[in-house]
Design a protein around this motif. Structure first.
Motif, PDB file in Angstrom:
ATOM      1  N   MET A  28      23.920  -6.293  72.307  1.00 55.57           N
ATOM      2  CA  MET A  28      23.728  -6.437  70.868  1.00 55.57           C
ATOM      3  C   MET A  28      24.060  -5.160  70.115  1.00 55.57           C
ATOM      4  O   MET A  28      23.983  -4.065  70.639  1.00 55.57           O
ATOM      5  CB  MET A  28      22.301  -6.877  70.568  1.00 55.57           C
ATOM      6  N   THR A  29      24.469  -5.395  68.885  1.00 59.11           N
ATOM      7  CA  THR A  29      24.646  -4.280  67.964  1.00 59.11           C
ATOM      8  C   THR A  29      23.452  -4.301  67.035  1.00 59.11           C
ATOM      9  O   THR A  29      23.181  -5.304  66.375  1.00 59.11           O
ATOM     10  CB  THR A  29      25.936  -4.456  67.145  1.00 59.11           C
ATOM     11  N   TYR A  30      22.736  -3.216  67.065  1.00 55.44           N
ATOM     12  CA  TYR A  30      21.542  -3.104  66.236  1.00 55.44           C
ATOM     13  C   TYR A  30      21.904  -2.344  64.969  1.00 55.44           C
ATOM     14  O   TYR A  30      22.430  -1.233  65.028  1.00 55.44           O
ATOM     15  CB  TYR A  30      20.458  -2.358  67.021  1.00 55.44           C
ATOM     16  N   ASN A  31      21.681  -2.979  63.831  1.00 54.26           N
ATOM     17  CA  ASN A  31      21.996  -2.368  62.542  1.00 54.26           C
ATOM     18  C   ASN A  31      20.725  -2.116  61.760  1.00 54.26           C
ATOM     19  O   ASN A  31      19.952  -3.036  61.525  1.00 54.26           O
ATOM     20  CB  ASN A  31      22.889  -3.300  61.717  1.00 54.26           C
ATOM     21  N   GLN A  32      20.537  -0.878  61.410  1.00 51.93           N
ATOM     22  CA  GLN A  32      19.370  -0.547  60.598  1.00 51.93           C
ATOM     23  C   GLN A  32      19.846   0.155  59.339  1.00 51.93           C
ATOM     24  O   GLN A  32      20.726   1.012  59.399  1.00 51.93           O
ATOM     25  CB  GLN A  32      18.428   0.360  61.379  1.00 51.93           C
ATOM     26  N   ARG A  33      19.260  -0.235  58.240  1.00 48.53           N
ATOM     27  CA  ARG A  33      19.638   0.344  56.961  1.00 48.53           C
ATOM     28  C   ARG A  33      19.549   1.868  57.002  1.00 48.53           C
ATOM     29  O   ARG A  33      18.526   2.421  57.383  1.00 48.53           O
ATOM     30  CB  ARG A  33      18.701  -0.173  55.873  1.00 48.53           C
ATOM     31  N   THR A  35      21.093   3.986  58.884  1.00 49.55           N
ATOM     32  CA  THR A  35      21.411   4.668  60.141  1.00 49.55           C
ATOM     33  C   THR A  35      22.669   4.056  60.747  1.00 49.55           C
ATOM     34  O   THR A  35      23.113   2.984  60.339  1.00 49.55           O
ATOM     35  CB  THR A  35      20.275   4.549  61.182  1.00 49.55           C
ATOM     36  N   LYS A  36      23.194   4.733  61.743  1.00 51.26           N
ATOM     37  CA  LYS A  36      24.364   4.221  62.457  1.00 51.26           C
ATOM     38  C   LYS A  36      23.972   3.016  63.292  1.00 51.26           C
ATOM     39  O   LYS A  36      22.856   2.949  63.809  1.00 51.26           O
ATOM     40  CB  LYS A  36      24.879   5.306  63.415  1.00 51.26           C
ATOM     41  N   SER A  37      24.917   2.112  63.491  1.00 48.44           N
ATOM     42  CA  SER A  37      24.681   0.989  64.392  1.00 48.44           C
ATOM     43  C   SER A  37      24.503   1.503  65.812  1.00 48.44           C
ATOM     44  O   SER A  37      25.100   2.500  66.200  1.00 48.44           O
ATOM     45  CB  SER A  37      25.862   0.030  64.359  1.00 48.44           C
ATOM     46  N   ILE A  38      23.677   0.805  66.560  1.00 49.18           N
ATOM     47  CA  ILE A  38      23.420   1.201  67.940  1.00 49.18           C
ATOM     48  C   ILE A  38      23.748   0.017  68.844  1.00 49.18           C
ATOM     49  O   ILE A  38      23.336  -1.111  68.558  1.00 49.18           O
ATOM     50  CB  ILE A  38      21.930   1.587  68.139  1.00 49.18           C
ATOM     51  N   LEU A  39      24.470   0.292  69.927  1.00 43.96           N
ATOM     52  CA  LEU A  39      24.717  -0.751  70.907  1.00 43.96           C
ATOM     53  C   LEU A  39      23.582  -0.756  71.916  1.00 43.96           C
ATOM     54  O   LEU A  39      23.217   0.287  72.442  1.00 43.96           O
ATOM     55  CB  LEU A  39      26.042  -0.503  71.629  1.00 43.96           C
ATOM     56  N   ARG A  40      23.024  -1.925  72.157  1.00 45.39           N
ATOM     57  CA  ARG A  40      21.923  -2.025  73.115  1.00 45.39           C
ATOM     58  C   ARG A  40      22.262  -3.130  74.105  1.00 45.39           C
ATOM     59  O   ARG A  40      22.763  -4.182  73.719  1.00 45.39           O
ATOM     60  CB  ARG A  40      20.604  -2.355  72.400  1.00 45.39           C
ATOM     61  N   THR A  41      21.962  -2.873  75.357  1.00 49.41           N
ATOM     62  CA  THR A  41      22.222  -3.858  76.405  1.00 49.41           C
ATOM     63  C   THR A  41      20.947  -4.090  77.209  1.00 49.41           C
ATOM     64  O   THR A  41      20.247  -3.143  77.555  1.00 49.41           O
ATOM     65  CB  THR A  41      23.333  -3.362  77.353  1.00 49.41           C
ATOM     66  N   PHE A  42      20.669  -5.355  77.467  1.00 51.78           N
ATOM     67  CA  PHE A  42      19.496  -5.713  78.268  1.00 51.78           C
ATOM     68  C   PHE A  42      19.963  -6.608  79.402  1.00 51.78           C
ATOM     69  O   PHE A  42      20.700  -7.568  79.191  1.00 51.78           O
ATOM     70  CB  PHE A  42      18.469  -6.454  77.409  1.00 51.78           C
ATOM     71  N   HIS A  43      19.536  -6.249  80.603  1.00 54.51           N
ATOM     72  CA  HIS A  43      19.970  -6.959  81.796  1.00 54.51           C
ATOM     73  C   HIS A  43      18.764  -7.588  82.480  1.00 54.51           C
ATOM     74  O   HIS A  43      17.773  -6.916  82.726  1.00 54.51           O
ATOM     75  CB  HIS A  43      20.682  -5.969  82.725  1.00 54.51           C
ATOM     76  N   PHE A  44      18.858  -8.876  82.760  1.00 56.47           N
ATOM     77  CA  PHE A  44      17.758  -9.570  83.412  1.00 56.47           C
ATOM     78  C   PHE A  44      18.216 -10.145  84.746  1.00 56.47           C
ATOM     79  O   PHE A  44      19.274 -10.750  84.826  1.00 56.47           O
ATOM     80  CB  PHE A  44      17.271 -10.743  82.540  1.00 56.47           C
ATOM     81  N   THR A  45      17.411  -9.940  85.753  1.00 57.88           N
ATOM     82  CA  THR A  45      17.650 -10.544  87.058  1.00 57.88           C
ATOM     83  C   THR A  45      16.506 -11.542  87.308  1.00 57.88           C
ATOM     84  O   THR A  45      15.562 -11.603  86.521  1.00 57.88           O
ATOM     85  CB  THR A  45      17.625  -9.468  88.162  1.00 57.88           C
ATOM     86  N   PRO A  46      16.582 -12.313  88.401  1.00 60.38           N
ATOM     87  CA  PRO A  46      15.491 -13.270  88.659  1.00 60.38           C
ATOM     88  C   PRO A  46      14.112 -12.606  88.739  1.00 60.38           C
ATOM     89  O   PRO A  46      13.098 -13.234  88.445  1.00 60.38           O
ATOM     90  CB  PRO A  46      15.896 -13.889  90.004  1.00 60.38           C
ATOM     91  N   ASN A  47      14.069 -11.339  89.120  1.00 58.83           N
ATOM     92  CA  ASN A  47      12.785 -10.642  89.223  1.00 58.83           C
ATOM     93  C   ASN A  47      12.286 -10.076  87.895  1.00 58.83           C
ATOM     94  O   ASN A  47      11.162  -9.595  87.817  1.00 58.83           O
ATOM     95  CB  ASN A  47      12.884  -9.494  90.225  1.00 58.83           C
ATOM     96  N   SER A  48      13.139 -10.099  86.877  1.00 57.86           N
ATOM     97  CA  SER A  48      12.736  -9.558  85.576  1.00 57.86           C
ATOM     98  C   SER A  48      11.699 -10.464  84.925  1.00 57.86           C
ATOM     99  O   SER A  48      11.605 -11.648  85.245  1.00 57.86           O
ATOM    100  CB  SER A  48      13.944  -9.468  84.638  1.00 57.86           C
ATOM    101  N   TYR A  49      10.963  -9.890  83.994  1.00 55.72           N
ATOM    102  CA  TYR A  49      10.064 -10.714  83.203  1.00 55.72           C
ATOM    103  C   TYR A  49      10.893 -11.602  82.290  1.00 55.72           C
ATOM    104  O   TYR A  49      11.896 -11.163  81.726  1.00 55.72           O
ATOM    105  CB  TYR A  49       9.154  -9.845  82.345  1.00 55.72           C
ATOM    106  N   VAL A 102      23.354  -8.292  65.940  1.00 54.98           N
ATOM    107  CA  VAL A 102      24.392  -9.265  66.245  1.00 54.98           C
ATOM    108  C   VAL A 102      24.470  -9.269  67.761  1.00 54.98           C
ATOM    109  O   VAL A 102      24.723  -8.231  68.367  1.00 54.98           O
ATOM    110  CB  VAL A 102      25.740  -8.857  65.631  1.00 54.98           C
ATOM    111  N   TYR A 103      24.198 -10.424  68.375  1.00 58.66           N
ATOM    112  CA  TYR A 103      24.073 -10.434  69.829  1.00 58.66           C
ATOM    113  C   TYR A 103      25.122 -11.309  70.498  1.00 58.66           C
ATOM    114  O   TYR A 103      25.683 -12.225  69.888  1.00 58.66           O
ATOM    115  CB  TYR A 103      22.676 -10.915  70.248  1.00 58.66           C
ATOM    116  N   GLU A 104      25.360 -10.972  71.747  1.00 60.76           N
ATOM    117  CA  GLU A 104      26.154 -11.810  72.643  1.00 60.76           C
ATOM    118  C   GLU A 104      25.358 -11.925  73.927  1.00 60.76           C
ATOM    119  O   GLU A 104      24.945 -10.922  74.496  1.00 60.76           O
ATOM    120  CB  GLU A 104      27.503 -11.168  72.953  1.00 60.76           C
ATOM    121  N   VAL A 105      25.168 -13.145  74.358  1.00 58.82           N
ATOM    122  CA  VAL A 105      24.412 -13.381  75.582  1.00 58.82           C
ATOM    123  C   VAL A 105      25.324 -14.014  76.616  1.00 58.82           C
ATOM    124  O   VAL A 105      26.081 -14.933  76.300  1.00 58.82           O
ATOM    125  CB  VAL A 105      23.197 -14.306  75.311  1.00 58.82           C
TER     126      VAL A 105
END
Ligand SMILES: [Zn+2]
Length: 115
Positions: A28-33, A35-49, A102-105
């Protein structure tokens, strides 16, 4: 912060809820008024919550965040491998719509897709 940990533990694992899922990647691209946009990535495996709520990075944000639970759940139900969209922070502080994502899954499944 402890609250979030508690919620995560109560959510259970990805494997428990979605045994057919091999992994989930949320980009995802995190946009906050102001500030600069920040790219964030979250990875889930079967063991993740199985906890798909992403925090808002605004310091004084109250009860904010981005809940992708519905997005992920409906993607898995429909065996979709890609999803895109946007969410606005649901925080209730004085400055509304101070941030959005703005996310992509992308979801991979354990079974080979049947044609
Ligand atoms: Zn927020």
């Amino acid at each position: 912060m402890q609250d979030i940990m508690q919620q995560k533990r109560e959510a259970g694992s990805v494997a428990a809820h979605f045994p057919e899922v091999a992994n989930i990647v949320m980009n995802m691209t995190y946009n906050q008024r102001g500030t600069k946009s920040i790219l964030r990535t979250f990875h889930f495996t079967p063991n993740s919550y199985a906890f798909f709520i992403v925090n808002c990075l605004r310091q004084d944000c109250v009860d904010g965040g981005f809940d992708l639970t519905q997005v992920i759940t409906s993607m898995i139900r429909n065996r979709r491998v890609e999803g895109k969209g946007g969410l606005i922070c649901k925080g209730t502080d004085t400055s509304t719509s101070h941030s959005d994502i703005v996310y992509e899954v992308a979801i991979q499944y354990t079974e080979i897709a049947v044609l």
